[in-house]
Design a protein around this motif. Structure first.
Motif, PDB file in Angstrom:
ATOM      1  N   ARG A  30      93.419 -23.864 -87.810  1.00 37.08           N
ATOM      2  CA  ARG A  30      93.384 -24.650 -86.561  1.00 37.08           C
ATOM      3  C   ARG A  30      92.838 -23.798 -85.399  1.00 37.08           C
ATOM      4  NH1 ARG A  30      93.374 -28.078 -83.239  1.00 37.08           N
ATOM      5  NH2 ARG A  30      91.291 -28.132 -84.095  1.00 37.08           N
ATOM      6  N   MET A  31      93.238 -22.525 -85.338  1.00 33.36           N
ATOM      7  CA  MET A  31      92.759 -21.638 -84.269  1.00 33.36           C
ATOM      8  C   MET A  31      91.259 -21.418 -84.390  1.00 33.36           C
ATOM      9  SD  MET A  31      95.479 -18.637 -83.435  1.00 33.36           S
ATOM     10  CE  MET A  31      95.676 -18.044 -85.088  1.00 33.36           C
ATOM     11  N   ARG A  32      90.809 -21.216 -85.633  1.00 31.18           N
ATOM     12  CA  ARG A  32      89.384 -20.956 -85.854  1.00 31.18           C
ATOM     13  C   ARG A  32      88.553 -22.163 -85.405  1.00 31.18           C
ATOM     14  NH1 ARG A  32      90.005 -18.513 -90.846  1.00 31.18           N
ATOM     15  NH2 ARG A  32      89.731 -20.554 -91.808  1.00 31.18           N
ATOM     16  N   GLU A  33      89.017 -23.357 -85.818  1.00 30.44           N
ATOM     17  CA  GLU A  33      88.337 -24.596 -85.406  1.00 30.44           C
ATOM     18  C   GLU A  33      88.333 -24.747 -83.891  1.00 30.44           C
ATOM     19  OE1 GLU A  33      89.849 -27.367 -89.161  1.00 30.44           O
ATOM     20  OE2 GLU A  33      90.573 -27.757 -87.126  1.00 30.44           O
ATOM     21  N   ALA A  34      89.487 -24.458 -83.293  1.00 29.07           N
ATOM     22  CA  ALA A  34      89.634 -24.658 -81.841  1.00 29.07           C
ATOM     23  C   ALA A  34      88.709 -23.713 -81.077  1.00 29.07           C
ATOM     24  CB  ALA A  34      91.083 -24.458 -81.422  1.00 29.07           C
ATOM     25  N   GLU A  38      85.739 -25.283 -78.989  1.00 29.26           N
ATOM     26  CA  GLU A  38      86.327 -25.270 -77.645  1.00 29.26           C
ATOM     27  C   GLU A  38      87.424 -26.318 -77.476  1.00 29.26           C
ATOM     28  OE1 GLU A  38      83.942 -24.535 -74.201  1.00 29.26           O
ATOM     29  OE2 GLU A  38      82.225 -23.936 -75.434  1.00 29.26           O
ATOM     30  N   GLN A  39      88.399 -26.251 -78.357  1.00 33.02           N
ATOM     31  CA  GLN A  39      89.474 -27.248 -78.319  1.00 33.02           C
ATOM     32  C   GLN A  39      90.775 -26.708 -77.741  1.00 33.02           C
ATOM     33  OE1 GLN A  39      89.336 -28.199 -82.452  1.00 33.02           O
ATOM     34  NE2 GLN A  39      87.966 -29.964 -82.164  1.00 33.02           N
ATOM     35  N   PHE A  40      90.814 -25.431 -77.397  1.00 35.86           N
ATOM     36  CA  PHE A  40      92.027 -24.941 -76.741  1.00 35.86           C
ATOM     37  C   PHE A  40      92.129 -25.627 -75.381  1.00 35.86           C
ATOM     38  CE2 PHE A  40      91.743 -21.315 -79.686  1.00 35.86           C
ATOM     39  CZ  PHE A  40      93.080 -21.193 -80.026  1.00 35.86           C
ATOM     40  N   GLU A  41      93.340 -25.763 -74.893  1.00 30.67           N
ATOM     41  CA  GLU A  41      93.535 -26.349 -73.566  1.00 30.67           C
ATOM     42  C   GLU A  41      94.370 -25.389 -72.732  1.00 30.67           C
ATOM     43  OE1 GLU A  41      95.048 -30.378 -73.728  1.00 30.67           O
ATOM     44  OE2 GLU A  41      93.811 -30.782 -75.505  1.00 30.67           O
ATOM     45  N   VAL A  76     104.297 -19.849 -81.182  1.00 32.41           N
ATOM     46  CA  VAL A  76     104.022 -19.912 -82.620  1.00 32.41           C
ATOM     47  C   VAL A  76     102.656 -19.311 -82.948  1.00 32.41           C
ATOM     48  CG1 VAL A  76     103.547 -21.518 -84.534  1.00 32.41           C
ATOM     49  CG2 VAL A  76     105.542 -21.880 -83.050  1.00 32.41           C
ATOM     50  N   PHE A  77     101.598 -19.677 -82.185  1.00 29.48           N
ATOM     51  CA  PHE A  77     100.265 -19.249 -82.637  1.00 29.48           C
ATOM     52  C   PHE A  77      99.792 -17.927 -82.044  1.00 29.48           C
ATOM     53  CE2 PHE A  77      98.926 -21.962 -79.027  1.00 29.48           C
ATOM     54  CZ  PHE A  77      97.978 -21.156 -78.414  1.00 29.48           C
ATOM     55  N   ILE A  78     100.322 -17.528 -80.876  1.00 30.21           N
ATOM     56  CA  ILE A  78      99.863 -16.256 -80.298  1.00 30.21           C
ATOM     57  C   ILE A  78     100.161 -15.065 -81.223  1.00 30.21           C
ATOM     58  CG2 ILE A  78     100.173 -14.597 -78.383  1.00 30.21           C
ATOM     59  CD1 ILE A  78      98.470 -16.809 -77.370  1.00 30.21           C
ATOM     60  N   PRO A  79     101.371 -14.959 -81.790  1.00 29.94           N
ATOM     61  CA  PRO A  79     101.620 -13.827 -82.700  1.00 29.94           C
ATOM     62  C   PRO A  79     100.668 -13.814 -83.896  1.00 29.94           C
ATOM     63  CG  PRO A  79     103.693 -14.877 -82.074  1.00 29.94           C
ATOM     64  CD  PRO A  79     102.592 -15.767 -81.571  1.00 29.94           C
ATOM     65  N   TYR A  86      92.314 -12.953 -83.595  1.00 29.20           N
ATOM     66  CA  TYR A  86      91.736 -14.010 -82.767  1.00 29.20           C
ATOM     67  C   TYR A  86      92.064 -13.867 -81.283  1.00 29.20           C
ATOM     68  CZ  TYR A  86      91.012 -16.328 -87.216  1.00 29.20           C
ATOM     69  OH  TYR A  86      90.613 -16.608 -88.484  1.00 29.20           O
ATOM     70  N   ILE A  87      92.977 -12.970 -80.963  1.00 26.22           N
ATOM     71  CA  ILE A  87      93.513 -12.975 -79.602  1.00 26.22           C
ATOM     72  C   ILE A  87      92.478 -12.539 -78.566  1.00 26.22           C
ATOM     73  CG2 ILE A  87      94.515 -10.637 -79.587  1.00 26.22           C
ATOM     74  CD1 ILE A  87      96.153 -13.749 -78.073  1.00 26.22           C
TER      75      ILE A  87
END
Ligand code: C2E
Ligand code: MG
Ligand code: MG
Ligand code: MG
Length: 289
Positions: A30-34, A38-41, A76-79, A86-87
Protein backbone atom coordinates in the motif's frame (compact mmCIF):
# COMPACT_ATOMS: atom_id res chain seq x y z
CA UNK A 1 -1.57 -39.86 17.97
CA UNK A 2 -1.81 -37.37 20.68
CA UNK A 3 -0.69 -33.83 20.57
CA UNK A 4 1.59 -32.50 23.25
CA UNK A 5 0.67 -29.09 24.53
CA UNK A 6 3.94 -27.87 23.06
CA UNK A 7 2.87 -28.85 19.55
CA UNK A 8 -0.51 -27.31 20.25
CA UNK A 9 1.12 -24.01 21.11
CA UNK A 10 3.19 -24.21 17.98
CA UNK A 11 0.17 -24.82 15.77
CA UNK A 12 -1.58 -21.87 17.38
CA UNK A 13 1.42 -19.60 17.14
CA UNK A 14 2.48 -20.18 13.56
CA UNK A 15 -0.59 -18.74 11.77
CA UNK A 16 -0.43 -15.56 13.80
CA UNK A 17 3.21 -15.07 12.80
CA UNK A 18 2.10 -15.55 9.21
CA UNK A 19 -0.71 -13.10 9.72
CA UNK A 20 1.67 -10.52 11.08
CA UNK A 21 4.06 -10.96 8.16
CA UNK A 22 1.14 -10.75 5.73
CA UNK A 23 -0.15 -7.61 7.35
CA UNK A 24 3.25 -5.97 7.06
CA UNK A 25 3.55 -7.00 3.42
CA UNK A 26 0.09 -5.60 2.65
CA UNK A 27 0.98 -2.29 4.30
CA UNK A 28 4.29 -2.17 2.47
CA UNK A 29 2.52 -2.72 -0.86
CA UNK A 30 0.00 0.00 0.00
CA UNK A 31 2.87 2.41 0.82
CA UNK A 32 4.63 1.65 -2.45
CA UNK A 33 1.42 2.28 -4.42
CA UNK A 34 0.70 5.46 -2.47
CA UNK A 35 4.17 6.82 -3.17
CA UNK A 36 3.93 5.95 -6.85
CA UNK A 37 0.47 7.46 -7.33
CA UNK A 38 0.74 10.29 -4.82
CA UNK A 39 -2.01 8.89 -2.63
CA UNK A 40 -0.67 9.86 0.77
CA UNK A 41 -2.71 12.59 2.43
CA UNK A 42 -1.68 15.24 4.89
CA UNK A 43 -4.07 16.25 7.66
CA UNK A 44 -3.76 19.41 9.73
CA UNK A 45 -4.53 19.88 13.40
CA UNK A 46 -4.75 23.39 14.90
CA UNK A 47 -2.44 24.53 17.68
CA UNK A 48 -4.02 27.39 19.57
CA UNK A 49 -2.80 30.14 21.83
CA UNK A 50 -3.71 29.33 25.45
CA UNK A 51 -4.90 32.89 26.05
CA UNK A 52 -7.17 33.91 23.22
CA UNK A 53 -7.61 30.41 21.79
CA UNK A 54 -6.80 31.70 18.31
CA UNK A 55 -5.03 29.40 15.86
CA UNK A 56 -1.26 29.94 15.76
CA UNK A 57 -0.41 27.11 13.42
CA UNK A 58 -1.03 23.50 12.48
CA UNK A 59 0.70 20.18 12.99
CA UNK A 60 0.76 18.14 9.80
CA UNK A 61 -0.10 14.48 10.30
CA UNK A 62 0.23 11.95 7.51
CA UNK A 63 -2.52 9.54 6.45
CA UNK A 64 -2.30 6.44 4.26
CA UNK A 65 -5.61 5.57 2.57
CA UNK A 66 -6.30 1.84 2.91
CA UNK A 67 -8.05 1.70 -0.47
CA UNK A 68 -11.42 0.93 1.16
CA UNK A 69 -12.41 4.37 2.30
CA UNK A 70 -10.44 4.28 5.55
CA UNK A 71 -6.91 5.07 6.66
CA UNK A 72 -4.00 3.09 8.01
CA UNK A 73 -2.73 5.18 10.95
CA UNK A 74 0.86 6.47 11.00
CA UNK A 75 1.56 4.62 14.26
CA UNK A 76 1.12 1.45 12.16
CA UNK A 77 2.84 2.30 8.86
CA UNK A 78 5.62 4.71 9.89
CA UNK A 79 7.62 2.00 11.74
CA UNK A 80 7.31 -0.25 8.66
CA UNK A 81 8.31 2.65 6.40
CA UNK A 82 11.38 3.20 8.58
CA UNK A 83 12.36 -0.45 8.57
CA UNK A 84 11.74 -0.99 4.85
CA UNK A 85 13.35 2.10 3.40
CA UNK A 86 10.32 4.20 2.49
CA UNK A 87 10.54 6.89 5.13
CA UNK A 88 12.93 9.15 3.24
CA UNK A 89 10.63 9.39 0.22
CA UNK A 90 7.60 9.82 2.47
CA UNK A 91 9.30 12.40 4.68
CA UNK A 92 10.45 14.35 1.64
CA UNK A 93 6.88 14.43 0.33
CA UNK A 94 5.53 15.55 3.72
CA UNK A 95 8.00 18.46 3.90
CA UNK A 96 7.13 19.62 0.38
CA UNK A 97 3.38 19.21 0.81
CA UNK A 98 3.24 20.85 4.26
CA UNK A 99 5.25 23.89 3.14
CA UNK A 100 3.29 24.16 -0.12
CA UNK A 101 0.05 24.17 1.87
CA UNK A 102 1.03 26.67 4.57
CA UNK A 103 2.16 29.07 1.84
CA UNK A 104 -1.53 29.28 0.83
CA UNK A 105 -2.67 30.21 4.35
CA UNK A 106 -2.28 33.48 6.31
CA UNK A 107 1.29 34.52 6.85
CA UNK A 108 1.16 34.55 10.65
CA UNK A 109 0.50 30.78 10.78
CA UNK A 110 3.19 28.16 11.19
CA UNK A 111 3.26 24.52 10.09
CA UNK A 112 4.91 21.75 12.07
CA UNK A 113 6.25 18.56 10.53
CA UNK A 114 7.21 15.35 12.34
CA UNK A 115 10.60 13.99 11.37
CA UNK A 116 11.88 10.45 11.76
CA UNK A 117 15.41 9.74 12.97
CA UNK A 118 16.05 7.99 9.66
CA UNK A 119 15.70 11.32 7.85
CA UNK A 120 18.82 12.55 9.67
CA UNK A 121 20.90 9.55 8.71
CA UNK A 122 22.19 10.46 5.24
CA UNK A 123 23.09 14.03 6.03
CA UNK A 124 20.95 15.51 3.26
CA UNK A 125 18.06 16.68 5.46
CA UNK A 126 19.15 20.31 5.55
CA UNK A 127 19.23 20.59 1.77
CA UNK A 128 15.85 18.85 1.52
CA UNK A 129 14.37 21.38 3.95
CA UNK A 130 16.07 24.26 2.16
CA UNK A 131 14.60 23.06 -1.17
CA UNK A 132 11.11 22.73 0.35
CA UNK A 133 11.33 26.28 1.73
CA UNK A 134 12.53 27.63 -1.62
CA UNK A 135 9.89 25.75 -3.64
CA UNK A 136 7.07 26.96 -1.39
CA UNK A 137 8.48 30.44 -0.95
CA UNK A 138 7.74 30.50 2.80
CA UNK A 139 10.05 32.05 5.36
CA UNK A 140 11.97 29.53 7.46
CA UNK A 141 10.37 30.70 10.68
CA UNK A 142 6.99 29.43 9.48
CA UNK A 143 8.29 25.86 9.58
CA UNK A 144 8.68 23.93 12.81
CA UNK A 145 10.07 20.43 12.95
CA UNK A 146 9.19 17.93 15.67
CA UNK A 147 11.64 15.32 16.85
CA UNK A 148 11.34 12.73 19.59
CA UNK A 149 13.82 12.17 22.36
CA UNK A 150 15.10 8.82 21.07
CA UNK A 151 16.63 10.69 18.14
CA UNK A 152 18.95 12.45 20.54
CA UNK A 153 20.41 9.21 21.90
CA UNK A 154 22.73 9.35 18.91
CA UNK A 155 26.19 9.79 20.41
CA UNK A 156 27.65 11.57 17.41
CA UNK A 157 27.32 15.25 16.75
CA UNK A 158 25.68 14.64 13.38
CA UNK A 159 22.15 15.26 14.65
CA UNK A 160 23.15 18.33 16.63
CA UNK A 161 24.92 19.82 13.64
CA UNK A 162 21.93 19.28 11.36
CA UNK A 163 19.59 20.84 13.91
CA UNK A 164 21.91 23.84 14.14
CA UNK A 165 21.92 24.15 10.34
CA UNK A 166 18.11 24.02 10.31
CA UNK A 167 18.05 26.80 12.91
CA UNK A 168 20.20 28.90 10.59
CA UNK A 169 17.40 28.60 8.02
CA UNK A 170 15.08 30.10 10.64
CA UNK A 171 13.29 26.77 11.28
CA UNK A 172 12.05 26.08 14.83
CA UNK A 173 12.72 22.82 16.61
CA UNK A 174 10.22 21.19 18.94
CA UNK A 175 10.75 18.22 21.22
CA UNK A 176 7.71 16.00 20.73
CA UNK A 177 6.15 13.63 23.29
CA UNK A 178 8.09 15.18 26.17
CA UNK A 179 7.82 13.18 29.37
CA UNK A 180 7.49 9.74 27.82
CA UNK A 181 11.15 8.78 27.41
CA UNK A 182 14.01 9.39 29.77
CA UNK A 183 13.50 13.14 29.48
CA UNK A 184 17.09 13.68 30.43
CA UNK A 185 17.54 17.38 31.00
CA UNK A 186 20.94 17.09 29.37
CA UNK A 187 19.29 16.78 25.97
CA UNK A 188 17.30 19.91 26.52
CA UNK A 189 20.43 21.90 27.24
CA UNK A 190 22.50 20.39 24.49
CA UNK A 191 20.05 20.69 21.61
CA UNK A 192 18.72 23.96 20.20
CA UNK A 193 15.04 23.52 21.01
CA UNK A 194 12.46 26.26 20.71
CA UNK A 195 9.51 24.32 22.02
CA UNK A 196 8.51 21.48 24.31
CA UNK A 197 5.45 19.41 23.50
CA UNK A 198 4.10 17.77 26.63
CA UNK A 199 2.89 14.30 25.73
CA UNK A 200 -0.82 13.55 25.77
CA UNK A 201 -0.35 10.83 28.37
CA UNK A 202 -0.33 13.61 31.00
CA UNK A 203 -3.81 14.69 29.90
CA UNK A 204 -5.02 11.10 30.08
CA UNK A 205 -3.63 10.79 33.61
CA UNK A 206 -5.22 14.10 34.57
CA UNK A 207 -8.60 12.90 33.29
CA UNK A 208 -8.20 9.69 35.30
CA UNK A 209 -7.83 11.82 38.39
CA UNK A 210 -4.26 10.78 39.03
CA UNK A 211 -2.76 12.79 41.87
CA UNK A 212 -0.25 15.58 41.27
CA UNK A 213 -0.60 15.78 37.50
CA UNK A 214 -1.26 19.50 37.72
CA UNK A 215 1.94 19.97 39.75
CA UNK A 216 3.98 17.78 37.42
CA UNK A 217 2.77 19.58 34.28
CA UNK A 218 3.26 22.92 35.99
CA UNK A 219 6.85 21.94 36.78
CA UNK A 220 7.49 20.99 33.15
CA UNK A 221 6.03 24.32 32.00
CA UNK A 222 8.33 26.23 34.41
CA UNK A 223 11.28 24.17 33.30
CA UNK A 224 10.51 25.02 29.67
CA UNK A 225 10.10 28.68 30.43
CA UNK A 226 13.37 28.79 32.40
CA UNK A 227 15.03 27.46 29.26
CA UNK A 228 13.28 30.04 27.08
CA UNK A 229 11.14 27.45 25.38
CA UNK A 230 7.52 27.72 24.40
CA UNK A 231 5.44 24.94 25.90
CA UNK A 232 2.52 23.23 24.20
CA UNK A 233 0.40 20.41 25.58
CA UNK A 234 -1.03 17.73 23.29
CA UNK A 235 -4.18 15.65 23.57
CA UNK A 236 -6.50 18.20 25.15
CA UNK A 237 -10.05 16.91 24.97
CA UNK A 238 -11.86 18.63 27.83
CA UNK A 239 -12.44 22.20 28.96
CA UNK A 240 -11.12 21.26 32.44
CA UNK A 241 -7.76 20.28 30.95
CA UNK A 242 -7.61 23.52 28.95
CA UNK A 243 -8.45 25.65 32.00
CA UNK A 244 -5.84 23.89 34.13
CA UNK A 245 -3.17 24.39 31.45
CA UNK A 246 -4.02 28.05 30.97
CA UNK A 247 -3.86 28.57 34.74
CA UNK A 248 -0.39 27.08 35.03
CA UNK A 249 0.86 29.16 32.10
CA UNK A 250 1.18 26.64 29.27
CA UNK A 251 1.61 28.74 26.11
CA UNK A 252 -0.13 26.66 23.47
CA UNK A 253 -2.80 23.98 23.37
CA UNK A 254 -3.50 21.17 20.92
CA UNK A 255 -6.20 18.53 20.97
CA UNK A 256 -9.62 17.39 19.83
CA UNK A 257 -11.21 20.12 21.98
CA UNK A 258 -9.89 22.69 19.50
CA UNK A 259 -9.95 20.56 16.40
CA UNK A 260 -9.14 17.09 15.13
CA UNK A 261 -6.66 16.63 12.31
CA UNK A 262 -8.53 17.31 9.05
CA UNK A 263 -7.79 17.51 5.34
CA UNK A 264 -6.63 20.87 3.98
CA UNK A 265 -10.00 21.58 2.32
CA UNK A 266 -11.66 21.42 5.73
CA UNK A 267 -9.11 23.72 7.38
CA UNK A 268 -10.39 26.73 5.48
CA UNK A 269 -13.58 26.60 7.53
CA UNK A 270 -11.69 26.35 10.83
CA UNK A 271 -9.47 29.26 9.89
CA UNK A 272 -12.40 31.42 8.96
CA UNK A 273 -14.10 30.59 12.26
CA UNK A 274 -10.91 31.46 14.16
CA UNK A 275 -10.43 34.69 12.24
CA UNK A 276 -14.04 35.73 12.73
CA UNK A 277 -13.68 34.96 16.47
CA UNK A 278 -10.75 37.38 16.48
CA UNK A 279 -12.84 40.03 14.75
CA UNK A 280 -15.73 39.42 17.18
CA UNK A 281 -13.33 39.83 20.13
CA UNK A 282 -12.03 43.07 18.70
CA UNK A 283 -15.62 44.31 18.20
CA UNK A 284 -16.44 43.39 21.82
CA UNK A 285 -13.47 45.37 23.03
CA UNK A 286 -14.45 48.33 20.89
CA UNK A 287 -17.99 48.11 22.22
CA UNK A 288 -16.69 48.22 25.82
CA UNK A 289 -14.87 51.49 25.30
P1 C2E B 1 2.50 12.94 17.39
O1 C2E B 1 3.43 13.72 16.54
O2 C2E B 1 2.71 12.97 18.85
O3 C2E B 1 1.04 13.45 16.98
C1 C2E B 1 -0.03 13.57 17.89
C2 C2E B 1 -1.01 12.44 17.71
O4 C2E B 1 -2.06 12.59 18.66
C3 C2E B 1 -1.70 12.41 16.35
O5 C2E B 1 -1.98 11.05 16.05
C4 C2E B 1 -2.99 13.15 16.62
O6 C2E B 1 -4.02 12.82 15.71
C5 C2E B 1 -3.31 12.66 18.01
N1 C2E B 1 -4.15 13.59 18.76
C6 C2E B 1 -4.16 14.95 18.70
N2 C2E B 1 -5.04 15.47 19.58
C7 C2E B 1 -5.59 14.43 20.22
C8 C2E B 1 -6.59 14.34 21.25
O7 C2E B 1 -7.12 15.32 21.76
N3 C2E B 1 -6.89 13.07 21.67
C9 C2E B 1 -6.33 11.95 21.14
N4 C2E B 1 -6.68 10.77 21.60
N5 C2E B 1 -5.38 12.01 20.16
C10 C2E B 1 -5.04 13.24 19.71
P2 C2E B 1 -1.69 10.46 14.59
O8 C2E B 1 -2.07 11.46 13.55
O9 C2E B 1 -2.29 9.11 14.52
O10 C2E B 1 -0.11 10.33 14.55
C11 C2E B 1 0.54 9.45 15.42
C12 C2E B 1 2.04 9.63 15.35
O11 C2E B 1 2.53 9.29 14.05
C13 C2E B 1 2.48 11.08 15.56
O12 C2E B 1 2.49 11.39 16.94
C14 C2E B 1 3.86 11.04 14.94
O13 C2E B 1 4.79 10.50 15.83
C15 C2E B 1 3.67 10.07 13.79
N6 C2E B 1 3.48 10.84 12.54
C16 C2E B 1 2.37 11.45 12.05
N7 C2E B 1 2.62 12.08 10.87
C17 C2E B 1 3.93 11.88 10.62
C18 C2E B 1 4.82 12.28 9.54
O14 C2E B 1 4.45 13.00 8.60
N8 C2E B 1 6.11 11.85 9.63
C19 C2E B 1 6.58 11.10 10.68
N9 C2E B 1 7.88 10.71 10.68
N10 C2E B 1 5.78 10.71 11.70
C20 C2E B 1 4.48 11.10 11.67
MG1 MG C 1 4.19 15.52 16.61
MG1 MG D 1 3.38 14.09 20.28
MG1 MG E 1 3.27 10.77 19.71
Amino acid sequence: VHKSSKQGDFVLFEPSMDEEANRRRTIERRMREALEHEQFELFYQPIVCAGEKRILGFESLIRLPDGQGGYIPPSVFIPIAEARGYIKAIGDWVLREATRQIALWPEDLFISVNLSAVQFRDGDLVSIVRDALAASGIAGHRLEIEVVESLLLDRSNAILEQLQELKKLGVSIAMDDFGTGYSSLGYLWRFPFDKLKIDQSFMIAFEQGEANIRQIVSTIVSLGHHMNLKVVTEGIETAEQAVMLSEIGCDQLQGYLFGKPVAAERVAGELLASLSARVAERDDRTADV
